[in-house]
Design a protein around this motif. Structure first.
Motif, short mmCIF file in Angstrom:
data_model
loop_
_atom_site.label_atom_id
_atom_site.label_comp_id
_atom_site.label_asym_id
_atom_site.label_seq_id
_atom_site.Cartn_x
_atom_site.Cartn_y
_atom_site.Cartn_z
N ASP A 18 0.81 -1.21 0.00
CA ASP A 18 0.00 0.00 0.00
C ASP A 18 0.85 1.26 0.00
O ASP A 18 0.43 2.30 -0.51
CB ASP A 18 -0.91 0.02 1.24
N GLN A 19 2.03 1.20 0.59
CA GLN A 19 2.83 2.39 0.83
C GLN A 19 3.90 2.67 -0.23
O GLN A 19 4.69 3.60 -0.09
CB GLN A 19 3.50 2.31 2.21
N GLY A 20 3.94 1.85 -1.28
CA GLY A 20 4.93 2.15 -2.31
C GLY A 20 5.13 1.02 -3.30
O GLY A 20 5.10 -0.15 -2.93
N TRP A 21 5.33 1.37 -4.56
CA TRP A 21 5.67 0.43 -5.63
C TRP A 21 7.13 0.66 -5.98
O TRP A 21 7.53 1.78 -6.32
CB TRP A 21 4.78 0.66 -6.86
N ARG A 22 7.96 -0.40 -5.92
CA ARG A 22 9.41 -0.19 -5.95
C ARG A 22 10.14 -0.84 -7.12
O ARG A 22 11.37 -0.91 -7.10
CB ARG A 22 10.03 -0.74 -4.66
N VAL A 23 9.45 -1.30 -8.16
CA VAL A 23 10.17 -1.93 -9.27
C VAL A 23 9.67 -1.36 -10.59
O VAL A 23 8.46 -1.17 -10.80
CB VAL A 23 10.02 -3.47 -9.24
N GLU A 24 10.61 -1.07 -11.48
CA GLU A 24 10.29 -0.50 -12.77
C GLU A 24 9.52 -1.49 -13.64
O GLU A 24 9.94 -2.63 -13.82
CB GLU A 24 11.58 -0.10 -13.50
N ILE A 25 8.40 -1.04 -14.19
CA ILE A 25 7.64 -1.79 -15.19
C ILE A 25 7.54 -0.90 -16.42
O ILE A 25 6.88 0.14 -16.39
CB ILE A 25 6.22 -2.17 -14.68
N LYS A 26 8.21 -1.26 -17.48
CA LYS A 26 8.34 -0.38 -18.63
C LYS A 26 7.00 -0.07 -19.30
O LYS A 26 6.79 1.03 -19.81
CB LYS A 26 9.33 -0.97 -19.64
N LYS A 27 6.08 -1.03 -19.29
CA LYS A 27 4.78 -0.79 -19.92
C LYS A 27 3.92 0.16 -19.11
O LYS A 27 3.02 0.80 -19.65
CB LYS A 27 4.05 -2.12 -20.14
N TYR A 28 4.19 0.26 -17.82
CA TYR A 28 3.39 1.12 -16.93
C TYR A 28 4.34 1.98 -16.08
O TYR A 28 4.49 1.77 -14.88
CB TYR A 28 2.48 0.28 -16.03
N PRO A 29 4.99 2.97 -16.69
CA PRO A 29 5.96 3.80 -15.95
C PRO A 29 5.32 4.57 -14.80
O PRO A 29 6.03 4.96 -13.86
CB PRO A 29 6.53 4.74 -17.02
N VAL A 30 4.02 4.78 -14.85
CA VAL A 30 3.34 5.50 -13.78
C VAL A 30 3.50 4.79 -12.44
O VAL A 30 3.43 5.42 -11.37
CB VAL A 30 1.83 5.68 -14.12
N LEU A 31 3.73 3.49 -12.46
CA LEU A 31 3.85 2.74 -11.20
C LEU A 31 5.01 3.23 -10.35
O LEU A 31 4.92 3.24 -9.11
CB LEU A 31 4.00 1.24 -11.49
N THR A 32 6.10 3.63 -10.99
CA THR A 32 7.22 4.17 -10.21
C THR A 32 7.23 5.69 -10.22
O THR A 32 7.77 6.31 -9.29
CB THR A 32 8.56 3.63 -10.73
N GLU A 33 6.64 6.32 -11.22
CA GLU A 33 6.58 7.78 -11.23
C GLU A 33 5.67 8.28 -10.12
O GLU A 33 5.98 9.26 -9.43
CB GLU A 33 6.06 8.27 -12.59
#
Length: 527
Positions: A153-168
């Motif tokens: 809930d408190q953070g997404w910590r791995v790059e997913i190139k198809k969904y850059p918003v997850l780390t942005e």
């Protein structure tokens, strides 16, 4: 006393001295693995030249080894690189920085094949370099799995190139709680202060850590926790929830009500995309999908979820959860992965190839025991009561962890136990020294719990070995608290209380309001 941790299956002291130093010539098999740790070989001053030969012997069990001597030379027999590494680490411990030591012949192999540490990088981020240092410690203690909790809930910590918003967006939260008492405060369960900007692992970082671990005979297993603990992913992709409402990456800790919708095809499409990218990064044949602490309120109110339940003949939210999991399990099977999930998700409808990770029996006790005892299911044991390393030692002392046995939980079919895993949840662990304070001495107990025959374990002997080897471990940058702390006597009057009363006092009266009370005592005692 033979000062080795974990305690080997068989060890015999010999009446001779053996040299082991930078004058020792290394020859034979598996040298690429051993070279990684040559910096641990004692520097030669007065040492005699000799040889250390690694001999490939397929009769030796996987990760096992035989350590013998021949006219002043050393031989290690093993069938794989794990055995070579662990035989070498045994030599390093026996030498303890000295170029000569009393010879000990060892015949050794692990009790369990799954010997694991889990790190939560969602609540607090840990650098690549610090994770590597931790992997070195794990390898030196014959631990061989790193479970990487990459989102919550408190953070997404791995790059997913198809969904850059997850780390942005998903890596950043607007605050953090300071202690459990504050977390439960409905008025303001956190302090303001943005956390997480830029704190995530790029795909190159992941490849680097996975390769580093593999060289050290450590398998890295990723976890993407769904369908609960999903505030960070829903904040980025609100269409994955039942309502589609915009939420934030949650600064609150605890069990929250942010869950993914089970009825929207788009949810499964996105998760499959994410899993596919991660499967390319993590070669391990396992993938952890979480599944814990799911609050079904949103499903109960969702017309789409209710229609799906009626269509599929699902009679409860537990069966709906199983339906959700089985879709992901089937997809991951096409990628060559076997799924692991926390024991909350175990139920009779779950795909039988799954592995249950037993952490709590507050929820799903009957299902978890049925899974392992009667359905032939495999489990990894991570009991919250005995193995959680974020707790204070007054709540979970080192002897309690060391003396644990999975049969305490009601597991009768011991062959279903793959091994043990110690988690570190990092809500209230934010710096490296506190990380070490909570975990390093517990790693020693975990290593023996996983490696050594239960009949050969004895806490008093184990503690004596810790204290004899304290200088060695501290020379390896391990943080070993004083006995008073790791045995749970960390507040005034603790010596006069029963173990149960000490646990409750240390947890409720001290840690609950001040999570750093033991940590601060440790820093005061070790100034």
């Amino acid at each position: 006393m033979i000062n080795l941790i974990p305690k080997p299956q068989k060890a015999v002291e010999l009446k001779e001295k053996i040299y082991f130093s930078t004058k020792t010539e290394f020859i034979g098999a598996f040298l690429d693995t051993v070279r990684l740790f040559w910096r641990f070989v004692p520097k030669a001053v007065d040492a005699v030249e000799n040889k250390l030969t690694f001999i490939k012997d397929d009769t030796v069990a996987s990760d096992g080894y035989m350590l013998t001597y021949n006219e002043g030379n050393i031989e290690i027999r093993c069938s794989d690189k794990g055995g070579a590494l662990y035989g070498f680490m045994t030599l390093v411990q026996l030498a303890a920085g000295n170029e000569q030591f009393d010879a000990v012949e060892v015949i050794d192999r692990p009790q369990f094949r799954w010997r694991s540490f889990m790190l939560d990088c969602s609540r607090h981020f840990w650098s690549v370099e610090y994770i590597k240092k931790t992997l070195d410690i794990l390898a030196s203690l014959k631990l061989n799995v790193f479970h990487w909790h990459l989102c919550d809930d408190q953070g997404w910590r791995v790059e997913i190139k198809k969904y850059p918003v997850l780390t942005e967006k998903g890596a950043v939260r607007k605050g953090s709680s300071r202690c459990p008492k504050q977390t439960l405060d409905k008025e303001k369960p956190y302090d303001d202060g943005v956390y997480g900007e830029g704190l995530f692992y790029s795909q190159d970082d992941v490849r680097d850590i996975v390769a580093y671990a593999a060289e050290r005979n450590i398998m890295v297993v990723p976890e993407i926790d769904v369908p609960g603990h999903a505030a960070a992913i829903i904040a980025c992709l609100p269409e994955m929830s039942c309502t589609g409402e915009q939420v934030e990456v949650d600064p609150r800790y605890g069990i929250l009500d942010r869950v993914l919708c089970c009825a929207k095809p788009r949810v499964y499409e996105i998760l499959k995309d994410i899993f596919d990218e991660l499967c390319e990064l993590f070669p391990a044949p396992y993938f952890h999908i979480g599944g814990d602490e799911v609050i079904p309120d949103a499903w109960n109110k969702c017309p789409d979820c209710q229609a799906l339940m009626k269509k599929e003949g699902l009679n409860s939210h537990v069966e709906l959860h199983g339906y959700f999991n089985n879709i992901l399990i089937a997809h991951l099977r096409t990628r060559g992965k076997r799924v692991i999930g926390w024991n909350d998700m175990l139920n009779p409808n779950l795909d039988k190839t799954s592995i249950g990770q037993l952490w709590t029996f507050e929820r799903g006790l009957k299902e978890a025991l049925d899974w392992v005892n009667h359905q032939g299911g495999d489990v990894i044991v991570s009991s919250q009561v005995y193995l959680y390393s974020d707790y204070p030692y007054s709540r979970l002392s080192l002897p309690a962890t060391y003396n644990f046995n999975a049969t305490f939980l009601g597991i009768e079919r011991e062959e279903g136990i793959l091994g043990y895993e110690m988690p570190l949840w990092t809500e209230y662990v934010a710096d490296e020294l506190k990380f070490g304070f909570h975990t390093h001495v517990r790693f020693l107990a975990l290593s023996e719990l996983c490696w050594t025959n239960p009949k050969a374990r004895n806490y008093e002997n184990f503690e004596q070995r810790i204290e004899k080897m304290r200088p060695y471990f501290e020379s390896r940058d391990m943080v070993i608290p004083p006995r008073k702390i790791y045995n749970g006597y960390s507040f005034d009057g603790a010596e006069n209380q029963t173990y149960f009363d000490r646990r409750m006092t240390g947890f409720n009266e001290h840690w609950f309001s001040d999570v750093d009370y033991e940590y601060n005592l440790f820093k005061d005692l070790t100034k």
